[in-house]
Design a protein around this motif. Structure first.
Motif, PDB file in Angstrom:
ATOM      1  N   TRP A   1      -1.709   4.100  -6.136  1.00  0.00           N
ATOM      2  CA  TRP A   1      -1.053   5.061  -5.243  1.00  0.00           C
ATOM      3  C   TRP A   1       0.317   5.393  -5.814  1.00  0.00           C
ATOM      4  O   TRP A   1       0.773   4.763  -6.769  1.00  0.00           O
ATOM      5  N   ARG A   2       0.976   6.387  -5.240  1.00  0.00           N
ATOM      6  CA  ARG A   2       2.339   6.747  -5.606  1.00  0.00           C
ATOM      7  C   ARG A   2       3.130   7.104  -4.360  1.00  0.00           C
ATOM      8  O   ARG A   2       2.578   7.575  -3.376  1.00  0.00           O
TER       9      ARG A   2
ATOM     10  N   GLU B   1      -4.200   4.237 -11.633  1.00  0.00           N
ATOM     11  CA  GLU B   1      -3.243   4.451 -10.556  1.00  0.00           C
ATOM     12  C   GLU B   1      -3.867   4.075  -9.214  1.00  0.00           C
ATOM     13  O   GLU B   1      -4.960   4.515  -8.871  1.00  0.00           O
TER      14      GLU B   1
ATOM     15  N   GLN C   1       0.791  -1.226   0.000  1.00  0.00           N
ATOM     16  CA  GLN C   1       0.000   0.000   0.000  1.00  0.00           C
ATOM     17  C   GLN C   1       0.828   1.282   0.000  1.00  0.00           C
ATOM     18  O   GLN C   1       0.277   2.380   0.045  1.00  0.00           O
ATOM     19  N   GLY C   2       2.160   1.161  -0.017  1.00  0.00           N
ATOM     20  CA  GLY C   2       2.993   2.348  -0.187  1.00  0.00           C
ATOM     21  C   GLY C   2       3.362   3.075   1.084  1.00  0.00           C
ATOM     22  O   GLY C   2       3.739   4.253   1.039  1.00  0.00           O
TER      23      GLY C   2
ATOM     24  N   TYR D   1       5.244   4.262  -8.777  1.00  0.00           N
ATOM     25  CA  TYR D   1       3.817   4.139  -9.106  1.00  0.00           C
ATOM     26  C   TYR D   1       3.329   2.724  -8.820  1.00  0.00           C
ATOM     27  O   TYR D   1       4.018   1.737  -9.109  1.00  0.00           O
TER      28      TYR D   1
END
Length: 421
Positions: free
Chosen positions: A389-390, A387, A77-78, A378
Motif C-alpha cells: 500500500w501507499r 507494493e 495497513q496505512g 510505501y
C-alpha cells in the motif's frame, strides 16, 4: 693500534646497543598500538541502555547495531490514526518507549507526546531546529543539537539534566549502551560520555566531519566519517582497530554477526569483517604491492584488509542498509529498493517507486517502509518486493519511519508527524 682496536670495539658495541634500542622501541610501539599499556576506564555510573521491548523503538534505527527492524505479527495497513503539526519542517525520527513518543522538532523544541493519541505531554525549548533523533534510556532522553551540544532531559518532565558541547557544528543521533553514550560530531570526533553525568570517557579523532550515527556491538564501534573511511574502534579503549576506505559511503553502518555493512553513492554495497586488525606499516606495504601490481610485477592486486565481499547495484544508495536473517535491503536515491543475499550480495528482487528516496527504511514484520521526495510512504513486501500500500502526505519525507505501540510513525517536511495503524 690499541687505540684503533678500542675505538672499533666501542663502535661495534654502540652499533649493537643502537640495534637493541631500536628493537625495544619497535616492540614498545607495537605493544602500545595494541593497547598493552592502557589502563582500564572506571565503570560508568549506571548501566542504562536504549534497548526497549517488543513494542518500543528507543533510538534511531531502533538499536545499537542499527537493525531498523522489529518482528511483529501484523504489518501496519496505512490508515491515519492521528497527526501532530508543528510550524517548521521535520527531518528527525521519533523514539517511542512505554507508550510515549519523543521527537526533536524543526521549531526548536523537544516534545513528548502520548504515543496512542498524539496529545502533548511536555516540551523543552532549545536555540535552533533539531535534526538529530532522540535516544531514550533509563529516565532520560538524549539528543544532539545543530550547535554540537548533547542534551540529557528527564523523560517525565523534560527538565535539563546535563549538557555537553562537542565542539562541532552539529551532533548526530546518540546511541546509549550499558551506561555509555556514543555520538559523532562535526569536529570529526566520536565521543563517549557517561550517560548519567555527561563526563567524557574517551574520544576518537577522524579527519572529517562525522555525520553518521555509530553502530555498536559488544566489542567495537563502527562509524563513517567524511574523511572517506569507515572507522572501526575498540569499544573499551577508544583505539583504532581498522579503517576501511569507503569514499562515497552515506548514512550509517549496520552491524550483524561478523560483518559491518555499508552502502555508498556509486552503488557499492560492502561487507567488512570487523574482527580484522590493522598492524603498523600495513598500509605502506599494501601501497608498495599495489605499485608492483600496476607495473606487472605482481599477478594479483592485494585485497583490502577486512573486505568480506562487495557488490554493485545501479543507483546512488542512501542511508543505512537493513540486515535481515537471510537478506540485506538497500535503497537508492533514484527510487529503487534492492533485496540482496546477505552472504554473497547477489540481487534477489528489485522494487521501483515513483519518487526519489531521501532516508533509510524500516522493516516491520513482513513489510519494508520508506518515504519519497514526493511525500509518499510505501509499504513493500519484504519477501517478494511487491507494493502492499501507499500513503500520500503531500510533502517530502526525509525521515526514517518508526514502528512501535502498534503504529507506524514518520515525519515530513510540512512539519507533521503522522501515526498510521
Amino acid at each position: 693500534m690499541q687505540r684503533w682496536l678500542i675505538r672499533r670495539r666501542l663502535f661495534r658495541g654502540a652499533r649493537w646497543g643502537l640495534l637493541v634500542l631500536l628493537l625495544v622501541a619497535a616492540c614498545a610501539a607495537v605493544a602500545d598500538y595494541y593497547g598493552a599499556f592502557d589502563r582500564p576506564f572506571p565503570p560508568p555510573t549506571s548501566d542504562i541502555s536504549a534497548v526497549g521491548g517488543q513494542s518500543d523503538w528507543p533510538m534511531f534505527l531502533r538499536d545499537p547495531i542499527h537493525s531498523a527492524a522489529v518482528d511483529v505479527p501484523s504489518t501496519p495497513q496505512g490508515k491515519l490514526k492521528w497527526r501532530f503539526d508543528t510550524d517548521l519542517p521535520l527531518f528527525s525520527s521519533p523514539a517511542v518507549v512505554d507508550g510515549r513518543l519523543y521527537l526533536g522538532s524543526g521549531d526548536s523544541r523537544v516534545v513528548a507526546l502520548d504515543a496512542d493519541t498524539g496529545e502533548l505531554i511536555w516540551e523543552h525549548e532549545v536555540l535552533g531546529p533539531i535534526d538529530s533523533s532522540p535516544a531514550v534510556a533509563g529516565d532520560s532522553v538524549f539528543i544532539g543539537l545543530r550547535d554540537g551540544t548533547v542534551l540529557s532531559l528527564h523523560k517525565d518532565s523534560g527538565e535539563l539534566q546535563w549538557e555537553f558541547p562537542t565542539g562541532g557544528i552539529f551532533a548526530t543521533s546518540p546511541v546509549v549502551l550499558e551506561g555509555i553514550l556514543y555520538i559523532g560530531s562535526g569536529d570529526g570526533k566520536l565521543y563517549t560520555l557517561d550517560a548519567q553525568t555527561g563526563q567524557v570517557r574517551w574520544s576518537y579523532q577522524t579527519d572529517g566531519h562525522i555525520a553518521s550515527d555509530p553502530a555498536i556491538n559488544d566489542d567495537i564501534v563502527a562509524v563513517l566519517s567524511q574523511d572517506s573511511y569507515l572507522h572501526i574502534v575498540d569499544k573499551h579503549t577508544g583505539r583504532k582497530r581498522l579503517d576501511y576506505h569507503t569514499k562515497f559511503a552515506r548514512g550509517s553502518p549496520a552491524l550483524s554477526g561478523d560483518w559491518v555493512y555499508t552502502a555508498d553513492q556509486i552503488g557499492i554495497v560492502a561487507a567488512i569483517d570487523w574482527h580484522k586488525r590493522e598492524v603498523p606499516f600495513e598500509k605502506n606495504v599494501r601501497w608498495l604491492k599495489t605499485q608492483l601490481w600496476a607495473w606487472g610485477a605482481l599477478r594479483e592486486l592485494p585485497p583490502l584488509k577486512g573486505l568480506a565481499w562487495a557488490t554493485f547495484v545501479p543507483g546512488s544508495l542512501v542511508a543505512s542498509p537493513i540486515v535481515a536473517e537471510d537478506w540485506l535491503y538497500v535503497a537508492s536515491s533514484e527510487g529503487d529498493v534492492y533485496a540482496l543475499d546477505r552472504e554473497t550480495g547477489d540481487t534477489e528482487w528489485t522494487f521501483e517507486a515513483d519518487g526519489f528516496f531521501l532516508a533509510a527504511m524500516a522493516l516491520v514484520g513482513d513489510g519494508l517502509f520508506i518515504g519519497d521526495r514526493f511525500g509518499t510512504m510505501y509499504a513493500i513486501s519484504a519477501e517478494k518486493g511487491e507494493e502492499l500500500w501507499r500513503f500520500e502526505t503531500g510533502a517530502p519525507i526525509g525521515s526514517t519511519p518508526v514502528a512501535a505501540n502498534g503504529l507506524l510513525y514518520f515525519t515530513s517536511e510540512d512539519g507533521t508527524l503522522y501515526a498510521l495503524e
